[in-house]
Design a protein around this motif. Sequence first.
Motif, PDB file in Angstrom:
ATOM      1  N   LEU A 155       3.180   4.722   8.019  1.00 25.16           N
ATOM      2  CA  LEU A 155       2.014   5.076   8.822  1.00 25.16           C
ATOM      3  C   LEU A 155       2.403   6.016   9.963  1.00 25.16           C
ATOM      4  O   LEU A 155       1.663   6.945  10.294  1.00 25.16           O
ATOM      5  N   LYS A 156       3.557   5.792  10.580  1.00 24.34           N
ATOM      6  CA  LYS A 156       4.003   6.704  11.636  1.00 24.34           C
ATOM      7  C   LYS A 156       4.267   8.099  11.070  1.00 24.34           C
ATOM      8  O   LYS A 156       4.037   9.115  11.741  1.00 24.34           O
ATOM      9  N   ALA A 157       4.756   8.153   9.830  1.00 24.90           N
ATOM     10  CA  ALA A 157       5.042   9.453   9.218  1.00 24.90           C
ATOM     11  C   ALA A 157       3.760  10.231   8.962  1.00 24.90           C
ATOM     12  O   ALA A 157       3.697  11.439   9.249  1.00 24.90           O
ATOM     13  N   VAL A 158       2.724   9.577   8.443  1.00 27.56           N
ATOM     14  CA  VAL A 158       1.493  10.324   8.189  1.00 27.56           C
ATOM     15  C   VAL A 158       0.807  10.694   9.503  1.00 27.56           C
ATOM     16  O   VAL A 158       0.161  11.757   9.602  1.00 27.56           O
ATOM     17  N   GLU A 159       0.954   9.855  10.512  1.00 27.16           N
ATOM     18  CA  GLU A 159       0.397  10.206  11.819  1.00 27.16           C
ATOM     19  C   GLU A 159       1.106  11.420  12.419  1.00 27.16           C
ATOM     20  O   GLU A 159       0.476  12.266  13.058  1.00 27.16           O
ATOM     21  N   GLY A 160       2.417  11.499  12.217  1.00 27.92           N
ATOM     22  CA  GLY A 160       3.186  12.583  12.817  1.00 27.92           C
ATOM     23  C   GLY A 160       3.267  13.831  11.972  1.00 27.92           C
ATOM     24  O   GLY A 160       3.216  14.946  12.492  1.00 27.92           O
ATOM     25  N   LEU A 161       3.401  13.661  10.655  1.00 26.64           N
ATOM     26  CA  LEU A 161       3.586  14.806   9.764  1.00 26.64           C
ATOM     27  C   LEU A 161       2.276  15.328   9.212  1.00 26.64           C
ATOM     28  O   LEU A 161       2.230  16.418   8.633  1.00 26.64           O
ATOM     29  N   GLY A 162       1.208  14.532   9.321  1.00 28.34           N
ATOM     30  CA  GLY A 162      -0.097  14.971   8.849  1.00 28.34           C
ATOM     31  C   GLY A 162      -0.131  15.154   7.345  1.00 28.34           C
ATOM     32  O   GLY A 162       0.375  14.325   6.588  1.00 28.34           O
ATOM     33  N   ASP A 163      -0.703  16.278   6.912  1.00 27.56           N
ATOM     34  CA  ASP A 163      -0.914  16.507   5.480  1.00 27.56           C
ATOM     35  C   ASP A 163       0.381  16.669   4.702  1.00 27.56           C
ATOM     36  O   ASP A 163       0.374  16.621   3.470  1.00 27.56           O
ATOM     37  N   LYS A 164       1.496  16.859   5.390  1.00 24.39           N
ATOM     38  CA  LYS A 164       2.778  16.999   4.679  1.00 24.39           C
ATOM     39  C   LYS A 164       3.268  15.672   4.109  1.00 24.39           C
ATOM     40  O   LYS A 164       4.169  15.656   3.270  1.00 24.39           O
ATOM     41  N   ALA A 165       2.711  14.550   4.604  1.00 26.97           N
ATOM     42  CA  ALA A 165       3.244  13.229   4.244  1.00 26.97           C
ATOM     43  C   ALA A 165       2.252  12.426   3.421  1.00 26.97           C
ATOM     44  O   ALA A 165       1.033  12.526   3.609  1.00 26.97           O
ATOM     45  N   LYS A 166       2.796  11.612   2.535  1.00 27.37           N
ATOM     46  CA  LYS A 166       2.055  10.595   1.805  1.00 27.37           C
ATOM     47  C   LYS A 166       2.759   9.259   2.027  1.00 27.37           C
ATOM     48  O   LYS A 166       3.996   9.195   2.070  1.00 27.37           O
ATOM     49  N   ALA A 167       1.967   8.197   2.179  1.00 26.88           N
ATOM     50  CA  ALA A 167       2.522   6.866   2.456  1.00 26.88           C
ATOM     51  C   ALA A 167       2.209   5.916   1.319  1.00 26.88           C
ATOM     52  O   ALA A 167       1.085   5.910   0.788  1.00 26.88           O
ATOM     53  N   LEU A 168       3.196   5.104   0.966  1.00 26.84           N
ATOM     54  CA  LEU A 168       3.029   4.041  -0.024  1.00 26.84           C
ATOM     55  C   LEU A 168       3.678   2.788   0.536  1.00 26.84           C
ATOM     56  O   LEU A 168       4.881   2.786   0.825  1.00 26.84           O
ATOM     57  N   ILE A 169       2.883   1.716   0.727  1.00 24.74           N
ATOM     58  CA  ILE A 169       3.398   0.486   1.328  1.00 24.74           C
ATOM     59  C   ILE A 169       3.051  -0.679   0.403  1.00 24.74           C
ATOM     60  O   ILE A 169       1.868  -0.954   0.152  1.00 24.74           O
ATOM     61  N   GLY A 170       4.088  -1.353  -0.102  1.00 27.22           N
ATOM     62  CA  GLY A 170       3.893  -2.481  -0.995  1.00 27.22           C
ATOM     63  C   GLY A 170       4.296  -3.790  -0.338  1.00 27.22           C
ATOM     64  O   GLY A 170       4.585  -3.843   0.859  1.00 27.22           O
ATOM     65  N   PRO A 171       4.361  -4.856  -1.099  1.00 24.99           N
ATOM     66  CA  PRO A 171       4.714  -6.167  -0.533  1.00 24.99           C
ATOM     67  C   PRO A 171       6.207  -6.403  -0.415  1.00 24.99           C
ATOM     68  O   PRO A 171       6.630  -7.509  -0.084  1.00 24.99           O
ATOM     69  N   TRP A 172       7.049  -5.386  -0.557  1.00 25.17           N
ATOM     70  CA  TRP A 172       8.436  -5.538  -0.944  1.00 25.17           C
ATOM     71  C   TRP A 172       9.402  -5.811   0.196  1.00 25.17           C
ATOM     72  O   TRP A 172       9.148  -5.533   1.358  1.00 25.17           O
ATOM     73  N   VAL A 173      10.572  -6.339  -0.207  1.00 29.42           N
ATOM     74  CA  VAL A 173      11.739  -6.409   0.661  1.00 29.42           C
ATOM     75  C   VAL A 173      12.422  -5.035   0.651  1.00 29.42           C
ATOM     76  O   VAL A 173      11.865  -4.052   0.170  1.00 29.42           O
ATOM     77  N   HIS A 174      13.649  -4.975   1.162  1.00 25.63           N
ATOM     78  CA  HIS A 174      14.383  -3.724   1.383  1.00 25.63           C
ATOM     79  C   HIS A 174      15.042  -3.269   0.072  1.00 25.63           C
ATOM     80  O   HIS A 174      16.266  -3.262  -0.069  1.00 25.63           O
ATOM     81  N   LYS A 175      14.205  -2.885  -0.896  1.00 29.35           N
ATOM     82  CA  LYS A 175      14.694  -2.464  -2.207  1.00 29.35           C
ATOM     83  C   LYS A 175      13.813  -1.342  -2.745  1.00 29.35           C
ATOM     84  O   LYS A 175      12.671  -1.163  -2.321  1.00 29.35           O
ATOM     85  N   TYR A 176      14.350  -0.625  -3.732  1.00 31.14           N
ATOM     86  CA  TYR A 176      13.543   0.364  -4.432  1.00 31.14           C
ATOM     87  C   TYR A 176      12.354  -0.331  -5.107  1.00 31.14           C
ATOM     88  O   TYR A 176      12.505  -1.429  -5.660  1.00 31.14           O
ATOM     89  N   PRO A 177      11.172   0.309  -5.103  1.00 30.91           N
ATOM     90  CA  PRO A 177       9.950  -0.381  -5.553  1.00 30.91           C
ATOM     91  C   PRO A 177       9.927  -0.780  -7.021  1.00 30.91           C
ATOM     92  O   PRO A 177       9.133  -1.648  -7.395  1.00 30.91           O
ATOM     93  N   HIS A 178      10.761  -0.165  -7.874  1.00 26.47           N
ATOM     94  CA  HIS A 178      10.690  -0.499  -9.299  1.00 26.47           C
ATOM     95  C   HIS A 178      11.463  -1.773  -9.641  1.00 26.47           C
ATOM     96  O   HIS A 178      11.336  -2.274 -10.764  1.00 26.47           O
ATOM     97  N   PHE A 179      12.255  -2.311  -8.671  1.00 28.51           N
ATOM     98  CA  PHE A 179      12.886  -3.606  -8.933  1.00 28.51           C
ATOM     99  C   PHE A 179      12.812  -4.546  -7.736  1.00 28.51           C
ATOM    100  O   PHE A 179      13.516  -5.548  -7.672  1.00 28.51           O
ATOM    101  N   ALA A 180      11.916  -4.263  -6.803  1.00 28.58           N
ATOM    102  CA  ALA A 180      11.810  -5.064  -5.586  1.00 28.58           C
ATOM    103  C   ALA A 180      10.977  -6.321  -5.808  1.00 28.58           C
ATOM    104  O   ALA A 180      10.150  -6.409  -6.725  1.00 28.58           O
ATOM    105  N   PHE A 181      11.195  -7.294  -4.949  1.00 33.38           N
ATOM    106  CA  PHE A 181      10.336  -8.464  -4.800  1.00 33.38           C
ATOM    107  C   PHE A 181       9.765  -8.431  -3.386  1.00 33.38           C
ATOM    108  O   PHE A 181      10.329  -7.773  -2.501  1.00 33.38           O
ATOM    109  N   PRO A 182       8.692  -9.159  -3.115  1.00 34.45           N
ATOM    110  CA  PRO A 182       7.811  -9.811  -4.081  1.00 34.45           C
ATOM    111  C   PRO A 182       7.060  -8.773  -4.930  1.00 34.45           C
ATOM    112  O   PRO A 182       6.812  -7.661  -4.491  1.00 34.45           O
ATOM    113  N   LYS A 183       6.698  -9.174  -6.126  1.00 35.26           N
ATOM    114  CA  LYS A 183       5.875  -8.339  -6.980  1.00 35.26           C
ATOM    115  C   LYS A 183       4.447  -8.349  -6.440  1.00 35.26           C
ATOM    116  O   LYS A 183       4.091  -9.237  -5.684  1.00 35.26           O
TER     117      LYS A 183
END
Length: 664
Positions: A248-276
Motif C-alpha cells: 500500500l505504501k508503494a502504490v501511494e508513493g509510486l502511483g500508477d507505476k506500482a501494483k499491489a498484491l496482498i495475500g494471507p501469507w507468511v514470509h514466503k513466495y506466494p506459490h508455496f506460502a501458508f496460510p492458503k
Amino acid sequence: MSEREFTVIENEWIRLKDGTELAARIWMPAGTEADPVPAVLEYLPYRKQGGTSLRDESTYPVFAAAGIAGVRVDIRGSGESEGVIDGEYTPRELSDGCEIVEWIAAQPWSNGKVGMMGISWGGFNCLQVAALKPPALKAVISIASTVDRYNDDIHYKNGCHLSAQLSWAATMLGYQSRSPDPAIVGDRWKQMWMERLEKEPFFMEEWLEHQRRDEFWQHGSICEDFDRVGIPALVIAGWADGYRNTPLKAVEGLGDKAKALIGPWVHKYPHFAFPKPRADFHGEAIRWWNRWLRDEENGAENGPQVRAYILDGPRPSLRRDSDPGRWVAKDAWATPEMQLFGISHDGRLTPSAGGTGIGEVYLKSPLDTGTASGEYFTLKPDAEMAGDQRIDDAGSLTFETAPLLDAADYLGQPTLTVDVTCQEPTANLAVRLVDVHPDGTATRVAFGVLNLSHRDGNAQPRAMEPGRKTRITLTLDACGYRFRAGNRIRVSLSTSYWPLILPTPTDPGLSIDTASLSLALPLLGAHREIAVPEPENPDPLPKYRELTRGISSRTVERDMTHGMTHYRIYEDTGLSEHPDTGLATQDIRDETWSIAPDDPSSMIGTSTWTCVAKREGWSVRTVSTSTLHCTKSEWITEAEVVAYEGETRIFEKHFKKRIPRDFM
C-alpha cells in the motif's frame, strides 16, 4: 506459446570493474543465438548452492521454459562470490547490482532488457537498485520488502527497538561465516573462507549506532524520493508477515507505476506460502516480465492497482494452513474513509467521534506482556504467528464493542489517538486491534508500537515532559479484515510488547485519558470481488534427500522462583543433501530471550547459529553466538564465531561493544 528447452549453468563468473568475481547460477532458455531473451536477476547473500536452491528451483525453470533467463547471483562475500560483505544494502552492494544488470544486458543471449525480483533482501535491493536507474533495468517484482528501512524492517519501529534486530544480526553472522563450496571455487576455498571469517562485520554494532532515523537509514529508503523509481513495480506481501505495509505504501508513493498484491501469507513466495489460498506467482510474474521485458501487449498495466485478500475471522491455532476470506480489487487506491470509535461512560468501545470515557487509567504492563506476539517476520504458519491474544490482554488495558449486528470490512492502516501522561522521558506504548470470537478466542488483526520520545518523528526524538498530558497518534500496521456479525472489536493497550520490542531504560507506566481515546478503522469502501488464480502445482518445491529430520520449537517458561520469564526459539532445518551436487547442509538456530517482569535492565537475548556443510571427504561447521543486554544507559553487544574443518577448530573471533542508549 510452447515451452522452451533450457539448460542450467551451475556457475558463471561475473567480473566487476574492481576485479571481484561474483558467482551466478543461470537458467538459460534454448535458442538464444537466434532469439535473444530477457533476463530476471535475483541478488542475495544466502548462497545459491545449499541456501535458496529449493525456491530457486521451483521458479527459474518455469521462467526459462517461458523464454526468460533466470540469473541468481550471490552478493559479494557470500556463497561462492569473492570478497567480504560490508553490511546491508550498502552503496557498494547496490553499485555491484547495477554492474550486474549492465553485464546481463551486454551478453549475446540477452535482448538487453532486465528485470529484478526477490523476497526480503532481494525485494529490498531490487527497489533500491531501481532508484539508481541502471538503463537496462525495466521492471521489478518486490516481495516482502520495504520502502522505509527505519520503520518497516527488522531494526526499529517508531523508535521502539525490535528484538528481531539481534535475531537478524545473529542470522547474518552465521550465514556470512559459511564456507564457499570447493566444488565451485576449487583449492582456494579455504583462503576465501578465512578472509570472510577474519573481516566480516557484526551488523548489530552498526545498527545500534544509528538509533534515530538518520542518513544511514535514509540510504536505500525509496520513500525519501519515490520519483527516483521510474519503472513498473509489482509489490507483494502477506498479512501474516512483518512487511505487510509495503504494497500500500508503494502504490501511494509510486502511483500508477506500482501494483499491489496482498495475500494471507507468511514470509514466503506466494506459490508455496501458508496460510492458503496461494497465488499463481509464476503466471503473475511471467505476464509482468513479458509486458515490460518483451513489450508484449498483455494488459498487465491495466489491472487493479490493489488486490487484497480480506481475512474473514480466522482463529488463532497451532497451525494456520488456510485462512477464510475473499479476494477484492480496488482499481485505484485512495486514502480510506475512516470509521471512528471512542470509549463510552461504561468503558465500551463504541462507534462515535468521541466518548466520555471512564476517566484516567494508570497502565503499567508486566514487562513480559507480549509472549503471544509471534515472530516479526514469519516463515511458518505455526507458533511464529501471533497466538490467542487473551494471554497478552491480561496485562493490557482493553476496550471492546458489543457483539456486532452486521459484519464490518476494513482495508488499510488503523490509527489510535489518545492523551497520555508519563513521569519519565519516554516509555513504550503498544496497541493491538483484536477480533474477539463469541467463545472469547482473540485473533490479532493489527498492531502498532511507539516509543513516546519519537511521537513527533524519528529523526529528532523529544523527551516527554514529566506529568504533562500529551496527545499522541499511533498508526498501526495495515490489515485487510472482516469482523463477523456476533464478534466483537477490541482495542488493547500495553506498555510492554516483549520480546517483539525491547523495554525502554525505565518502566514508568502511563496514565491514559480514556475520554480522549479515538480509534479510526479504514473502511474497505468501493471494491469488487475477484478471483486470484492458484498455482496448478500444489507442491512446487523440489525434494532433497533428508539425512536428518528438522525440529521446530517455541516455548515460554515462567520461573516463579527467580522471577524471570524465558522465551526460547529452536529451529533445526535438518541435514539435507542436494541430489545433483551432493552438498549437504544444515542450519540450527537456538535463541533465548529473558526478562524479569519488573526490571527492564534484566533483559537479555542470546542467539546461537550452527551452520554445517559437507560432502564426501569434506566437512565444515561454524558456531556463532550473539548476545544483547543492557543497562539503563547502554546497550551491550557481544558475539563470537568459531569455525571447524572436520572436527578441528581452525578459527575463533570475538566482538564486544558498549553503545549509549538514545531514548531507548
